[in-house]
Design a protein around this motif. Sequence first.
Motif, PDB file in Angstrom:
ATOM      1  N   LEU A   8       0.875  -1.234   0.073  1.00  0.00           N
ATOM      2  CA  LEU A   8       0.074   0.134   0.077  1.00  0.00           C
ATOM      3  C   LEU A   8       0.780   1.374   0.001  1.00  0.00           C
ATOM      4  O   LEU A   8       0.929   2.006   1.087  1.00  0.00           O
ATOM      5  N   PRO A   9       1.610   1.647  -1.206  1.00  0.00           N
ATOM      6  CA  PRO A   9       2.527   2.592  -1.129  1.00  0.00           C
ATOM      7  C   PRO A   9       1.697   3.955  -1.064  1.00  0.00           C
ATOM      8  O   PRO A   9       2.326   5.014  -0.405  1.00  0.00           O
ATOM      9  N   LEU A  10       0.790   4.143  -1.671  1.00  0.00           N
ATOM     10  CA  LEU A  10      -0.082   5.219  -1.646  1.00  0.00           C
ATOM     11  C   LEU A  10      -0.568   5.867  -0.066  1.00  0.00           C
ATOM     12  O   LEU A  10      -0.518   6.739   0.417  1.00  0.00           O
ATOM     13  N   SER A  11      -1.130   4.552   0.667  1.00  0.00           N
ATOM     14  CA  SER A  11      -1.822   4.758   1.735  1.00  0.00           C
ATOM     15  C   SER A  11      -0.655   5.069   2.784  1.00  0.00           C
ATOM     16  O   SER A  11      -0.747   5.957   3.693  1.00  0.00           O
ATOM     17  N   TRP A  12       0.640   4.625   2.548  1.00  0.00           N
ATOM     18  CA  TRP A  12       1.600   4.878   3.364  1.00  0.00           C
ATOM     19  C   TRP A  12       2.084   6.187   3.282  1.00  0.00           C
ATOM     20  O   TRP A  12       2.393   6.839   4.242  1.00  0.00           O
ATOM     21  N   GLY A  13       2.228   6.734   2.066  1.00  0.00           N
ATOM     22  CA  GLY A  13       2.339   8.321   1.945  1.00  0.00           C
ATOM     23  C   GLY A  13       1.548   9.362   2.643  1.00  0.00           C
ATOM     24  O   GLY A  13       1.709  10.063   3.143  1.00  0.00           O
ATOM     25  N   PHE A  14       0.215   8.763   2.334  1.00  0.00           N
ATOM     26  CA  PHE A  14      -0.903   9.747   2.954  1.00  0.00           C
ATOM     27  C   PHE A  14      -0.743   9.640   4.464  1.00  0.00           C
ATOM     28  O   PHE A  14      -1.027  10.565   5.100  1.00  0.00           O
ATOM     29  N   THR A  15      -0.388   8.329   4.968  1.00  0.00           N
ATOM     30  CA  THR A  15      -0.879   8.331   6.481  1.00  0.00           C
ATOM     31  C   THR A  15       0.773   8.890   6.974  1.00  0.00           C
ATOM     32  O   THR A  15       0.545   9.435   8.141  1.00  0.00           O
ATOM     33  N   LEU A  16       1.804   8.946   6.428  1.00  0.00           N
ATOM     34  CA  LEU A  16       3.109   9.568   6.495  1.00  0.00           C
ATOM     35  C   LEU A  16       2.786  11.133   6.845  1.00  0.00           C
ATOM     36  O   LEU A  16       3.171  11.811   7.759  1.00  0.00           O
ATOM     37  N   VAL A  17       2.131  11.668   5.684  1.00  0.00           N
ATOM     38  CA  VAL A  17       1.895  13.182   5.854  1.00  0.00           C
ATOM     39  C   VAL A  17       0.977  13.461   7.114  1.00  0.00           C
ATOM     40  O   VAL A  17       1.484  14.470   7.868  1.00  0.00           O
ATOM     41  N   ALA A  18      -0.137  12.776   7.129  1.00  0.00           N
ATOM     42  CA  ALA A  18      -0.909  12.821   8.603  1.00  0.00           C
ATOM     43  C   ALA A  18      -0.217  12.924   9.698  1.00  0.00           C
ATOM     44  O   ALA A  18      -0.359  13.600  10.604  1.00  0.00           O
ATOM     45  N   SER A  19       0.669  11.784   9.757  1.00  0.00           N
ATOM     46  CA  SER A  19       1.502  11.535  10.896  1.00  0.00           C
ATOM     47  C   SER A  19       2.542  12.451  11.287  1.00  0.00           C
ATOM     48  O   SER A  19       2.709  12.982  12.473  1.00  0.00           O
ATOM     49  N   LEU A  20       3.035  13.114  10.249  1.00  0.00           N
ATOM     50  CA  LEU A  20       4.105  14.127  10.565  1.00  0.00           C
ATOM     51  C   LEU A  20       3.308  15.561  10.915  1.00  0.00           C
ATOM     52  O   LEU A  20       3.839  16.121  11.864  1.00  0.00           O
ATOM     53  N   SER A  21       2.077  15.611  10.346  1.00  0.00           N
ATOM     54  CA  SER A  21       1.267  16.842  11.060  1.00  0.00           C
ATOM     55  C   SER A  21       0.969  16.557  12.641  1.00  0.00           C
ATOM     56  O   SER A  21       0.934  17.554  13.280  1.00  0.00           O
ATOM     57  N   LEU A  22       0.539  15.180  12.802  1.00  0.00           N
ATOM     58  CA  LEU A  22       0.141  14.817  14.111  1.00  0.00           C
ATOM     59  C   LEU A  22       1.045  15.128  14.955  1.00  0.00           C
ATOM     60  O   LEU A  22       0.861  15.878  16.292  1.00  0.00           O
ATOM     61  N   ILE A  23       2.446  14.721  14.893  1.00  0.00           N
ATOM     62  CA  ILE A  23       3.560  15.070  15.874  1.00  0.00           C
ATOM     63  C   ILE A  23       3.984  16.399  15.901  1.00  0.00           C
ATOM     64  O   ILE A  23       4.998  16.669  16.844  1.00  0.00           O
TER      65      ILE A  23
END
Length: 282
Positions: A8-23
């Motif tokens: 799931l490369p796209l899901s990983w990228g989208f989740t990474l963006v949301a996670s970086l904003s979360l932290i």
Amino acid sequence: MGALRKFLPLSWGFTLVASLSLIGLPPFPGFWSKDAVLLVTLKASTPLFALALVTVALTAFYTVRFLGLVFHGPKSSSLDHVIQEQGHVTDGAPSMRLASGVLAILIVTAGIASPFVEQILHHGFASGLGAELAAGSVAPSMDGSSFHGVVPALALLFLVAGAWPAYYLYVSRKASSQALINNHTLLQALYHFFWNRWSIEGIYHRVFVDGITRLAAFLSDDVEERWDNLVHRRLPVLFTEKTQRLVHRLRTETEELVYNVSYVLVLFVVLLTFFLLGRSGN
């Protein structure tokens, strides 16, 4: 899960963006909102500000840990089972990918535009609500601009302090977290403390779940059963017995009264007869 980045490369990228904003990593929007919150806590209380910095580290740790457990590391048996059943794992329907991609773009755009939007809102509030309210807003610093540099620096320091161990343990997998916990008593205590959700779940179960269960048992076994026994058994029996005794007593007294009245009437008739016969003889 694990190893989902490969599937799931796209899901990983989208989740990474949301996670970086979360932290709260700059320039994502979470950084600017976190900076505003930290400034307010520093102005309110130094211990509260220290606690807020600890939460920054904890948030960074569990967010990176989440990424490592879901998208990195070896495949889990559940993922193998899904692959065997379905034959492949995808990022979802095109509509899902489009929605997630738009959200990721909006997150990045909001982060880049946040400083400019903050200044616009500050000046708008200052002109619309007055200088006094603007002076108490989160945009200005405390008695100067020095804290605007110190607070973000401390936030980034605690962010790295929380994210680096999680990356080392769960993303790069250079050490085993379970072995590290087993070798240190303090880490074991912290592990159990966080695993038990800060003991909130235990307190919740003892106070609410167990308490309500005991209260329900008390109401059912003691209050309700006793009340049911009183209303539906003892009171009807008592009423029936009292009624039967009253009827029996009234019946007895009535029979005695009838007997006495009959006796008096017979005696009266006899006396009246003798009286009449005596007068007729004279």
